[in-house]
Enzyme design. Structure first.
Site, PDB file in Angstrom:
ATOM      1  N   CYS A 215       0.838  -1.195   0.000  1.00  0.00           N
ATOM      2  CA  CYS A 215       0.000   0.000   0.000  1.00  0.00           C
ATOM      3  C   CYS A 215       0.879   1.253   0.000  1.00  0.00           C
ATOM      4  CB  CYS A 215      -0.851  -0.063   1.270  1.00  0.00           C
ATOM      5  SG  CYS A 215      -1.758   1.416   1.665  1.00  0.00           S
TER       6      CYS A 215
ATOM      7  N   THR B  79       0.781   3.474   2.126  1.00  0.00           N
ATOM      8  CA  THR B  79       1.235   3.639   3.510  1.00  0.00           C
ATOM      9  C   THR B  79       2.522   2.852   3.762  1.00  0.00           C
ATOM     10  OG1 THR B  79      -1.065   3.841   4.166  1.00  0.00           O
ATOM     11  CG2 THR B  79       0.508   3.432   5.922  1.00  0.00           C
TER      12      THR B  79
ATOM     13  N   HIS C 235       5.229   4.902   2.552  1.00  0.00           N
ATOM     14  CA  HIS C 235       5.560   5.973   3.500  1.00  0.00           C
ATOM     15  C   HIS C 235       6.469   5.443   4.606  1.00  0.00           C
ATOM     16  CE1 HIS C 235       3.336   9.362   2.048  1.00  0.00           C
ATOM     17  NE2 HIS C 235       2.202   8.683   1.972  1.00  0.00           N
TER      18      HIS C 235
ATOM     19  N   HIS D  52      -0.811  -4.742   5.553  1.00  0.00           N
ATOM     20  CA  HIS D  52      -2.163  -4.776   6.130  1.00  0.00           C
ATOM     21  C   HIS D  52      -3.242  -5.098   5.090  1.00  0.00           C
ATOM     22  CE1 HIS D  52      -1.432  -0.605   4.814  1.00  0.00           C
ATOM     23  NE2 HIS D  52      -2.663  -0.724   4.354  1.00  0.00           N
ATOM     24  N   GLU D  53      -2.834  -5.494   3.879  1.00  0.00           N
ATOM     25  CA  GLU D  53      -3.825  -5.836   2.839  1.00  0.00           C
ATOM     26  C   GLU D  53      -3.725  -7.335   2.575  1.00  0.00           C
ATOM     27  OE1 GLU D  53      -3.130  -3.309  -0.555  1.00  0.00           O
ATOM     28  OE2 GLU D  53      -3.420  -1.483   0.609  1.00  0.00           O
TER      29      GLU D  53
HETATM   30 ZN   LIG Z   1      -3.528   0.360   2.766  1.00  0.00          ZN
END
Ligand SMILES: [Zn+2]
Length: 339
Positions: free
Chosen positions: A37, A39, A42, A60-61
């Protein structure tokens, strides 16, 4: 059993994935696929080093298969195929007003605590959503970002006979566009990357490159001056924020989806003059996951087209370097187990 751990300074290291026996109301998963992602990028760039405790297994996916269930777990069984809503709810605060997904004590699994880019992952049972047989595990790894899009479109109150503009054609922007179109709405997507524009047009979207055409003029032309009922700001850019107020009709809605870490000037006169509404949209609630699963399982969205590449945990460092150096891709998945 392997894991991808962020150790700081644009480095992901292969680490062991511990098989942690589930405590009461927890479930141990064998992770199938974990998507990467924005994120995660980042985190990779060090923008979240104050928040992320290193070394940290990120991701987290996730789509997964249930491997072990702890005491008190009734809703899932060993062998069930699931995806994970990676939110760890803390104690409810008065401030929250019942909105646990944006609550004061919310922690994100995969950022604030170990995530799913690993072979074995133990999570609270309430984070799990079962996936139906029609949905393969690869596509199911897109449920988390799809739930974001479902949530955003829901909060926008978009209707099938309306027009929306999506500023930014990355994974979330494209998913919002697909969900909006599926609703029957007309979608105009603004994106500067040519290969993403090509993909958007392949998906049947009207797409504009704001570096080549003036976006407000294009929207005016395409809508014969009516402009958009709703704008989604997904670019996270100052120019996106600058232009968003020029794109909506009277009493139109602007949904801010992107993360804007620093304050940016917004044309408040336009808000006042045309009675525009601004709506913030972050994450998702449980029913957004259920709706995203149903939508994905229906086969109405060309989700497969968003998957750029599937790699293995062994190659995770290389995959992050690729995403970092070449912006054409959409969604990269990491396969976390052989089965
Ligand atoms: Zn995400």
């Amino acid at each position: 059993m392997k894991a991808a751990a962020y150790t700081g300074n644009k480095t992901l290291q292969l680490a062991p994935s511990e098989q942690i026996s589930p405590a009461d109301n927890e479930v141990r998963l064998e992770v199938a696929y974990c998507g990467i992602c924005g994120t995660d990028m980042h985190i990779y760039h060090g923008n979240m080093d104050q928040r992320v405790r290193m070394p940290q297994i990120i991701g987290h996916e996730v789509s997964a298969v249930v491997a072990e269930v702890g005491a008190g777990v009734a809703d899932v069984q060993v062998g069930d195929r699931v995806c994970v809503r990676p939110l760890k709810f803390g104690e409810a605060a008065n401030f929250d007003r019942g909105n646990a997904h944006v609550g004061k004590n919310l922690r994100i699994i995969g950022i604030d605590m170990p995530g799913g880019m690993q072979s074995s992952w133990t999570v609270p049972a309430y984070t799990l959503h079962k996936i139906p047989d029609e949905l393969n595990l690869e596509t199911a790894a897109l449920i988390e970002p799809l739930a974001v899009a479902v949530h955003d479109v829901k909060l926008s109150r978009l209707k099938g006979n309306e027009t929306c503009v999506v500023i930014g054609g990355g994974p979330i922007g494209l998913l919002i566009a697909m969900v909006a179109r599926n609703l029957g709405a007309r979608v105009i997507l603004s994106e500067i990357n040519e290969s993403r524009l090509t993909l958007a047009r392949e998906l049947g979207l009207e797409a504009v490159n704001p570096l080549e055409e003036n976006l407000a003029d294009s929207v005016a032309e395409l809508t014969e001056g009516a402009m958009a009922d709703c704008v989604f700001e997904v670019s996270g850019s100052a120019v996106g924020v600058q232009v968003m107020t020029d794109l909506v009709c009277a009493r139109g809605r602007i949904v801010v989806v992107a993360i804007h870490p620093d304050a940016k000037p917004v044309n408040l006169f336009k808000f006042f003059w045309s009675e525009i509404q601004m709506i913030g949209a972050r994450l998702y609630e449980a029913e957004d996951f259920d709706d995203a699963i149903q939508l994905a399982a229906s086969g109405q969205l060309a989700l497969k087209k968003l998957i750029t590449k599937v790699s293995t945990l062994e190659n995770v460092a290389e995959v992050f370097e690729t995403i970092d150096s070449q912006p054409d891709g959409i969604k990269y998945l990491i396969k976390c187990n052989e089965t």
